[in-house]
Design a protein around this motif. Structure first.
Motif, PDB file in Angstrom:
ATOM      1  N   UNK A 267      -1.843  -3.698   4.927  1.00 13.01           N
ATOM      2  CA  UNK A 267      -1.445  -2.390   4.410  1.00 13.01           C
ATOM      3  C   UNK A 267       0.021  -2.074   4.702  1.00 13.01           C
ATOM      4  N   UNK A 268       0.676  -2.929   5.482  1.00 14.95           N
ATOM      5  CA  UNK A 268       2.075  -2.685   5.847  1.00 14.95           C
ATOM      6  C   UNK A 268       3.043  -3.491   4.988  1.00 14.95           C
ATOM      7  N   UNK A 269       2.516  -4.233   4.010  1.00 13.27           N
ATOM      8  CA  UNK A 269       3.381  -5.064   3.163  1.00 13.27           C
ATOM      9  C   UNK A 269       4.327  -4.209   2.332  1.00 13.27           C
TER      10      UNK A 269
ATOM     11  N   UNK B 279      -7.706  11.392  -4.363  1.00 14.88           N
ATOM     12  CA  UNK B 279      -8.346  11.105  -3.067  1.00 14.88           C
ATOM     13  C   UNK B 279      -9.124   9.792  -3.145  1.00 14.88           C
ATOM     14  N   UNK B 280      -9.876   9.616  -4.237  1.00 10.20           N
ATOM     15  CA  UNK B 280     -10.669   8.390  -4.395  1.00 10.20           C
ATOM     16  C   UNK B 280      -9.753   7.179  -4.535  1.00 10.20           C
ATOM     17  N   UNK B 281      -8.644   7.339  -5.282  1.00  9.25           N
ATOM     18  CA  UNK B 281      -7.674   6.238  -5.412  1.00  9.25           C
ATOM     19  C   UNK B 281      -7.097   5.853  -4.052  1.00  9.25           C
ATOM     20  N   UNK B 282      -6.880   6.847  -3.175  1.00 10.08           N
ATOM     21  CA  UNK B 282      -6.348   6.582  -1.836  1.00 10.08           C
ATOM     22  C   UNK B 282      -7.271   5.629  -1.077  1.00 10.08           C
ATOM     23  N   UNK B 283      -8.574   5.984  -1.033  1.00  9.69           N
ATOM     24  CA  UNK B 283      -9.528   5.139  -0.317  1.00  9.69           C
ATOM     25  C   UNK B 283      -9.698   3.785  -1.005  1.00  9.69           C
ATOM     26  N   UNK B 284      -9.652   3.788  -2.327  1.00  7.13           N
ATOM     27  CA  UNK B 284      -9.813   2.546  -3.082  1.00  7.13           C
ATOM     28  C   UNK B 284      -8.658   1.595  -2.804  1.00  7.13           C
ATOM     29  N   UNK B 285      -7.438   2.120  -2.725  1.00  9.49           N
ATOM     30  CA  UNK B 285      -6.276   1.280  -2.426  1.00  9.49           C
ATOM     31  C   UNK B 285      -6.356   0.739  -0.998  1.00  9.49           C
ATOM     32  N   UNK B 286      -6.857   1.563  -0.082  1.00  6.74           N
ATOM     33  CA  UNK B 286      -6.974   1.112   1.315  1.00  6.74           C
ATOM     34  C   UNK B 286      -7.913  -0.089   1.409  1.00  6.74           C
ATOM     35  N   UNK B 287      -9.105   0.024   0.788  1.00  7.13           N
ATOM     36  CA  UNK B 287     -10.084  -1.061   0.937  1.00  7.13           C
ATOM     37  C   UNK B 287      -9.710  -2.286   0.101  1.00  7.13           C
TER      38      UNK B 287
ATOM     39  N   UNK C 136       0.813  -1.219   0.000  1.00  5.69           N
ATOM     40  CA  UNK C 136       0.000   0.000   0.000  1.00  5.69           C
ATOM     41  C   UNK C 136       0.849   1.272   0.000  1.00  5.69           C
ATOM     42  N   UNK C 137       1.823   1.368   0.880  1.00  9.68           N
ATOM     43  CA  UNK C 137       2.591   2.611   1.026  1.00  9.68           C
ATOM     44  C   UNK C 137       3.377   2.939  -0.244  1.00  9.68           C
ATOM     45  N   UNK C 138       4.030   1.931  -0.820  1.00  5.10           N
ATOM     46  CA  UNK C 138       4.790   2.152  -2.058  1.00  5.10           C
ATOM     47  C   UNK C 138       3.862   2.583  -3.183  1.00  5.10           C
ATOM     48  N   UNK C 139       2.705   1.931  -3.270  1.00  7.91           N
ATOM     49  CA  UNK C 139       1.733   2.265  -4.316  1.00  7.91           C
ATOM     50  C   UNK C 139       1.261   3.706  -4.190  1.00  7.91           C
ATOM     51  N   UNK C 140       1.018   4.158  -2.964  1.00  5.41           N
ATOM     52  CA  UNK C 140       0.515   5.520  -2.771  1.00  5.41           C
ATOM     53  C   UNK C 140       1.590   6.565  -3.062  1.00  5.41           C
ATOM     54  N   UNK C 141       2.851   6.249  -2.776  1.00  6.96           N
ATOM     55  CA  UNK C 141       3.940   7.177  -3.113  1.00  6.96           C
ATOM     56  C   UNK C 141       4.015   7.366  -4.626  1.00  6.96           C
ATOM     57  N   UNK C 142       3.932   6.251  -5.379  1.00  3.98           N
ATOM     58  CA  UNK C 142       3.977   6.345  -6.844  1.00  3.98           C
ATOM     59  C   UNK C 142       2.751   7.075  -7.373  1.00  3.98           C
ATOM     60  N   UNK C 143       1.577   6.805  -6.803  1.00  2.36           N
ATOM     61  CA  UNK C 143       0.354   7.504  -7.213  1.00  2.36           C
ATOM     62  C   UNK C 143       0.489   9.011  -7.012  1.00  2.36           C
ATOM     63  N   UNK C 144       1.074   9.414  -5.878  1.00  2.88           N
ATOM     64  CA  UNK C 144       1.218  10.836  -5.590  1.00  2.88           C
ATOM     65  C   UNK C 144       2.148  11.506  -6.594  1.00  2.88           C
ATOM     66  N   UNK C 145       3.273  10.867  -6.887  1.00  2.00           N
ATOM     67  CA  UNK C 145       4.209  11.465  -7.849  1.00  2.00           C
ATOM     68  C   UNK C 145       3.627  11.470  -9.266  1.00  2.00           C
ATOM     69  N   UNK C 146       2.833  10.439  -9.601  1.00  2.00           N
ATOM     70  CA  UNK C 146       2.163  10.415 -10.907  1.00  2.00           C
ATOM     71  C   UNK C 146       1.173  11.573 -11.003  1.00  2.00           C
TER      72      UNK C 146
END
Length: 407
Positions: free
Chosen positions: A174-176, A228-236, A34-44
Motif C-alpha cells: 500500500x506504500x508503493x 467509502x466502498x472504493x476505499x476498502x476495495x482499493x485497500x484489499x 494506493x495513496x495516489x489512487x485514493x487522492x484521485x478518487x477523492x477529487x473525482x
C-alpha cells in the motif's frame, strides 16, 4: 413516505455508481499505488458530486418530469439540445449494450448449467433484456424495490470478499508510488467514470418531487457510499497483490485468476463473479431507468401502458440488437464513453448553470425569492470546466498513444 423514497433513491444512485466497472478500478489504478489512487478518487468524487448538485440547481427551474432534453432545450436552445441528446444516447446506449452483452453471457452460462443441452448465446441476452426491461417499464417505484434487494445482497457479497481478502493484506504493497507518471493521466478517465450516475438524476427528481433538502442528501450520500466502498476495495485489492503483478493482470479475468492463484481457492473467483453479476444488474437498472425517462420526455410519451411499451421498445431494442449482432462495436465504444460522460455530467451542467444564473439573477432580486444555488460561484464553475477539458485530453492522449493504455 419521503424518508422511504429518499433511502431508495440513495441506493439507486449508489447502485448505478458501484457497477461492474468497480472491478476494473484495481487494474486501472494498479500502476499508481494506493495513496495516489485514493487522492484521485477523492477529487473525482468532489467533481462529480459538485456537478450533480449543479444539475439539481437546474431542475428547480423546470417541471418535475424534465430530463436533460428539456433542460438543454430551455437553456441552451436547439444546438445545445442536440449535443445533450447525442451525448446521452451515445453514452447510455453504449452502457446498456455492454451490460446486456455481459449480463446475457452470464445468464446464458447459468441456463446452460441448468439445462441438459447447450443454450444459444443469443438466448441469454434476450432473456436479460426482457427481464430487466420489464422491471424498468413498470416504473421507478418497482426499480427502487428490486434495486434495494440486489444492493443489499451486493453489499453482503462484497463484505464476504473483504473478509476473505483482509488477512492477506501486505502493508508494504500500500506504500508503493506510481510506476510511471503517464499512468496517472491514463487512469483519470476510468476513475472519473466510476462516479458516473448523472443520467439517473432526472428520474430521481421525478420520483421524489423537487424537495431540495432531500435531493441534496440523496446526491451527497448516494455518491459518498461508493467512495467509502472504493476505499476498502482499493485497500484489499492493492494490498493483497503486488503492484507489478496487479499491473500485469490482463483485465478482470486476469485479476480474478491472480487472486484465486494467490489464495489457492476457487471460492474467491466464484464470489467475485457473483458480485460482478449483481453490480452489472444494479448498474443496468439505474442506467436504463435514466434512458427510459429521457426517451419518454423526448418522444412526449405519458404513463399509459401503450406509451410505456413504446418507450421501452425505443430504449431497449437498439442496444439489444447491437449486443446480439455486433457486441464488439459497443464494447469498443465504452473506451470513448468517458468523453460522452464529461460532456453529459460536467460541461453541460456547468454551461447551463452559468447561463441560468445570469438569466434568473435579476428576477430573483426583484421578486425576493431565495433560489437554491450551489456554492463556489464562477470560480468553481470554471474549475470544473477546466478539469473536464483535462479528462477528455487524458482520454485522447491514450487514444494517440502518448500515455500508456489502460487494459
Amino acid at each position: 413516505m419521503i424518508i422511504n423514497k429518499t433511502i431508495g433513491s440513495m441506493l439507486i444512485i449508489a447502485g448505478t455508481t458501484i457497477g461492474a466497472g468497480m472491478l476494473a478500478l484495481p487494474i486501472a489504478s494498479s500502476g499508481l499505488g494506493f495513496l495516489t489512487a485514493m487522492v484521485i478518487l477523492f477529487f473525482a468524487w468532489c467533481l462529480m458530486t459538485y456537478t450533480a448538485l449543479l444539475t439539481l440547481e437546474l431542475h428547480q427551474h423546470a417541471p418535475p418530469n424534465a430530463t436533460l432534453n428539456t433542460l438543454a432545450k430551455n437553456i441552451l436552445g436547439k444546438k445545445g439540445q442536440f449535443i445533450a441528446n447525442f451525448s446521452m444516447i451515445f453514452l447510455f446506449y453504449s452502457l446498456c449494450a455492454a451490460y446486456i452483452a455481459g449480463g446475457g453471457g452470464q445468464l446464458q452460462l447459468m441456463l446452460s448449467n441448468w439445462s441438459a443441452g447447450e443454450v444459444p448465446p443469443q438466448t441469454g441476452a434476450i432473456a436479460f433484456a426482457l427481464l430487466f426491461g420489464s422491471i424498468i417499464t413498470l416504473g421507478a417505484s418497482t426499480v427502487d424495490k428490486i434495486n434495494r434487494v440486489l444492493f443489499i445482497i451486493k453489499v453482503m457479497v462484497l463484505t464476504s470478499i473483504f473478509f476473505i481478502l483482509t488477512p492477506h493484506i501486505q502493508g508494504e504493497y500500500l506504500l508503493n508510488m506510481p510506476m510511471q507518471q503517464g499512468l496517472i493521466i491514463s487512469a483519470i478517465p476510468v476513475i472519473v467514470t466510476s462516479f458516473g450516475f448523472h443520467g439517473s438524476i432526472p428520474s430521481i427528481v421525478k420520483y421524489m418531487g423537487f424537495n431540495i433538502q432531500s435531493l441534496r442528501k440523496v446526491m451527497i450520500i448516494g455518491a459518498s457510499m461508493p467512495l467509502v466502498i472504493y476505499l476498502f476495495w482499493q485497500i484489499v485489492s492493492q494490498g493483497v497483490i503486488s503492484q507489478q503483478n496487479l499491473y500485469d493482470s490482463q483485465g478482470l479475468d486476469g485479476f480474478i485468476a491472480s487472486l484465486s492463484s494467490l489464495l489457492q481457492s476457487s471460492a474467491i473467483a466464484n464470489t467475485l463473479t457473483i458480485f460482478a453479476n449483481l453490480a452489472l444488474a444494479t448498474s443496468f437498472l439505474g442506467v436504463s431507468l435514466g434512458l427510459f425517462d429521457f426517451f419518454s420526455d423526448v418522444l412526449n410519451k405519458g404513463d399509459s401502458n401503450k406509451d410505456r411499451f413504446i418507450t421501452a421498445l425505443v430504449t431497449f431494442t437498439p442496444p439489444l440488437g447491437f449486443a446480439l449482432f455486433y457486441p464488439q462495436g459497443f464494447i469498443m465504444a465504452l473506451g470513448y464513453a468517458a468523453i460522452a460522460l464529461v460532456i453529459l455530467a460536467i460541461f453541460l451542467p456547468v454551461l447551463m448553470v452559468w447561463k441560468q444564473r445570469r438569466k434568473t439573477l435579476d428576477t430573483a432580486i426583484q421578486s425576493g425569492v431565495n433560489m437554491y444555488q450551489v456554492r463556489g460561484g464562477k470560480v468553481a464553475l470554471t474549475t470544473a470546466a477546466v478539469l473536464g477539458v483535462f479528462i477528455i485530453s487524458a482520454q485522447f492522449m491514450q487514444m494517440l498513444g502518448m500515455v500508456p493504455v489502460i487494459h
